[in-house]
Every structure is written in C-alpha cells, then in structure tokens.
Design a protein around this motif. Structure first.
Motif, PDB file in Angstrom:
ATOM      1  N   GLN A   1       0.836  -1.199   0.000  1.00  0.00           N
ATOM      2  CA  GLN A   1       0.000   0.000   0.000  1.00  0.00           C
ATOM      3  C   GLN A   1       0.877   1.257   0.000  1.00  0.00           C
ATOM      4  O   GLN A   1       0.593   2.219  -0.716  1.00  0.00           O
ATOM      5  CB  GLN A   1      -0.935  -0.015   1.210  1.00  0.00           C
ATOM      6  CG  GLN A   1      -2.011   1.051   1.160  1.00  0.00           C
ATOM      7  CD  GLN A   1      -2.986   0.927   2.316  1.00  0.00           C
ATOM      8  OE1 GLN A   1      -2.787   0.137   3.223  1.00  0.00           O
ATOM      9  NE2 GLN A   1      -4.039   1.716   2.269  1.00  0.00           N
ATOM     10  N   VAL A   2       1.949   1.232   0.784  1.00  0.00           N
ATOM     11  CA  VAL A   2       2.864   2.378   0.829  1.00  0.00           C
ATOM     12  C   VAL A   2       3.531   2.574  -0.529  1.00  0.00           C
ATOM     13  O   VAL A   2       3.639   3.700  -1.027  1.00  0.00           O
ATOM     14  CB  VAL A   2       3.915   2.190   1.949  1.00  0.00           C
ATOM     15  CG1 VAL A   2       5.024   3.228   1.843  1.00  0.00           C
ATOM     16  CG2 VAL A   2       3.254   2.254   3.324  1.00  0.00           C
ATOM     17  N   GLN A   3       3.950   1.467  -1.142  1.00  0.00           N
ATOM     18  CA  GLN A   3       4.587   1.562  -2.465  1.00  0.00           C
ATOM     19  C   GLN A   3       3.616   2.139  -3.490  1.00  0.00           C
ATOM     20  O   GLN A   3       3.981   2.976  -4.320  1.00  0.00           O
ATOM     21  CB  GLN A   3       5.072   0.180  -2.908  1.00  0.00           C
ATOM     22  CG  GLN A   3       6.291  -0.289  -2.138  1.00  0.00           C
ATOM     23  CD  GLN A   3       6.640  -1.744  -2.437  1.00  0.00           C
ATOM     24  OE1 GLN A   3       5.811  -2.506  -2.941  1.00  0.00           O
ATOM     25  NE2 GLN A   3       7.877  -2.121  -2.123  1.00  0.00           N
ATOM     26  N   ARG A   4       2.353   1.676  -3.413  1.00  0.00           N
ATOM     27  CA  ARG A   4       1.339   2.180  -4.350  1.00  0.00           C
ATOM     28  C   ARG A   4       1.129   3.682  -4.146  1.00  0.00           C
ATOM     29  O   ARG A   4       1.087   4.455  -5.113  1.00  0.00           O
ATOM     30  CB  ARG A   4       0.017   1.426  -4.146  1.00  0.00           C
ATOM     31  CG  ARG A   4      -1.097   1.835  -5.104  1.00  0.00           C
ATOM     32  CD  ARG A   4      -2.378   1.032  -4.859  1.00  0.00           C
ATOM     33  NE  ARG A   4      -2.843   1.089  -3.482  1.00  0.00           N
ATOM     34  CZ  ARG A   4      -3.548   2.099  -2.980  1.00  0.00           C
ATOM     35  NH1 ARG A   4      -3.879   3.121  -3.742  1.00  0.00           N
ATOM     36  NH2 ARG A   4      -3.930   2.080  -1.730  1.00  0.00           N
ATOM     37  N   CYS A   5       1.050   4.127  -2.892  1.00  0.00           N
ATOM     38  CA  CYS A   5       0.815   5.546  -2.611  1.00  0.00           C
ATOM     39  C   CYS A   5       2.041   6.385  -2.974  1.00  0.00           C
ATOM     40  O   CYS A   5       1.894   7.520  -3.455  1.00  0.00           O
ATOM     41  CB  CYS A   5       0.448   5.734  -1.139  1.00  0.00           C
ATOM     42  SG  CYS A   5      -1.190   5.074  -0.725  1.00  0.00           S
ATOM     43  N   LEU A   6       3.239   5.839  -2.739  1.00  0.00           N
ATOM     44  CA  LEU A   6       4.449   6.578  -3.123  1.00  0.00           C
ATOM     45  C   LEU A   6       4.511   6.782  -4.637  1.00  0.00           C
ATOM     46  O   LEU A   6       4.956   7.823  -5.131  1.00  0.00           O
ATOM     47  CB  LEU A   6       5.698   5.825  -2.647  1.00  0.00           C
ATOM     48  CG  LEU A   6       6.082   5.997  -1.184  1.00  0.00           C
ATOM     49  CD1 LEU A   6       7.192   5.028  -0.792  1.00  0.00           C
ATOM     50  CD2 LEU A   6       6.504   7.437  -0.905  1.00  0.00           C
ATOM     51  N   SER A   7       4.044   5.770  -5.361  1.00  0.00           N
ATOM     52  CA  SER A   7       4.099   5.883  -6.823  1.00  0.00           C
ATOM     53  C   SER A   7       3.130   6.941  -7.359  1.00  0.00           C
ATOM     54  O   SER A   7       3.270   7.404  -8.498  1.00  0.00           O
ATOM     55  CB  SER A   7       3.817   4.520  -7.484  1.00  0.00           C
ATOM     56  OG  SER A   7       2.475   4.140  -7.242  1.00  0.00           O
TER      57      SER A   7
END
Length: 201
Positions: free
Chosen positions: A142-148
């Motif tokens: 989820q963090v990776q998705r939001c960072l992207s």
C-alpha cells in the motif's frame, strides 16, 4: 453480673492448680489468672472440639492443626476477656476457632485470586507470525502504491528524508534544489501519502 461473681467465687474456691471437677467456665477464669494447670485441663476439654470444627471448615488436616494451635494460644492470651454472662466457655472458644478458620479460608481465597490475576497478566498475548507477515506485506504494498502516486520530487524527498534518514539540508544537497523547496515538497508529499493511506490525525 451475679452469675459472673458466682463463677469467680467458684474459681476462688477451687484454688490454683485444683482443677479436678472444674467446669470449662471455671477453668477459663483460672486461665485468665495465669493458671497453667487449668489451661492443661481446659486444653483437654476443648482441643478436640476446636480441631474438629476447624477441619470441617478448612478440609486440610495440617492447616487445621496449625489454626487450632493458634486458637489455643489465643485462648491462653485472652482468657481475661471471657465474660460468663455472655455465654459458655466452650461457645466462646468455638467462636474464636470458627473465626480463625474462616479467616484462613478467606486468606487462602485472596491469595488464590492474586495468583490467578498475576498468572493472567503473565500470559503473553498470542502472536500469529503468519498474520503479522501478511499484514506487513499488505502495508508495504500500500505504501509503495501511494508513493508511486506522488510526483518524482515529492517521492525522492520523502524517500531520502524519511526512509533513508537524511536531514532537510542533506536532502536538498543530494537533489540539488533549495532547502525551502525540499521542505515544501516533503510536506505536500506527506499530506498526499497520508490521505492515500487513509491515516486520520
């Protein structure tokens, strides 16, 4: 009051050490004056009954013997408090025995409750390692998705400042941009990241 005086007169008539036909009341009055022979005779009269009562309450013979001994010591020490007007000597002693036995039961129950409470506190919360790993993996994705979803400058600033531990000036130097710009991009990026992750303040 007349009854108490009669008892005391009977005690005086019996004399120290003469306990042959004395009643428990007379013996107790003699014990109050420190007559050891009277206490021996009183012990013979009441000890079995005291132990029997305590065993019925405690159900543990060893503890009952201990409590019975405490009761008889208390009888020796407090015999002066006995008032024949308020009941028989045997009733006085048995009341004392009952109270001591009940106190012992309550004390044991309280100790058991304290031990149970301590044991419950010591029990570790069950830990499900698999669930923890799955939750961590889901959060990471989820963090990776939001960072992207952030701009490149926001993402780089946050990665350097929060995930790699660089200070604002170090981040600004690494990215080759002014310090104020780094702070602004990082603040905006963190707001977007928080909204994306659904974090409430």
């Amino acid at each position: 009051m007349a009854g108490r005086e009669r008892k005391l007169q009977a005690v005086s008539a019996a004399g120290a050490g003469d306990t042959g036909d004395a009643t428990a009341e007379t013996l107790l009055c003699m014990v109050a004056r420190g007559d050891e022979k009277a206490f021996e005779r009183l012990y013979d009269v009441v000890a079995g009954k005291v132990l029997g009562l305590i065993v019925r309450i405690l159900r543990d013979h060893a503890q009952s013997e201990e409590v019975a001994q405490e009761v008889l010591v208390e009888v020796w020490r407090t015999a002066g408090r006995y008032d024949p007007q308020r009941g028989s000597a045997l009733a006085w002693v048995m009341t004392m025995a009952h109270r001591r036995a009940v106190d012992r039961v309550r004390s044991a129950e309280a100790a058991t409750r304290r031990e149970d409470l301590a044991a419950r506190r010591d029990v570790e919360t069950p830990f499900d390692a698999v669930s923890e790993q799955v939750a961590a993996r889901v959060e990471r994705r989820q963090v990776q998705r939001c960072l992207s979803a952030l701009t490149e400058l926001q993402r780089e600033s946050i990665l350097l400042g929060y995930f790699q531990g660089y200070t604002y000036p170090e981040t600004a130097s690494l990215l080759g941009i002014p310090l104020g710009t780094v702070k602004t991009r990082m603040r905006d990026g963190l707001i977007r990241l928080r909204d994306c992750l659904g974090v409430t303040r």
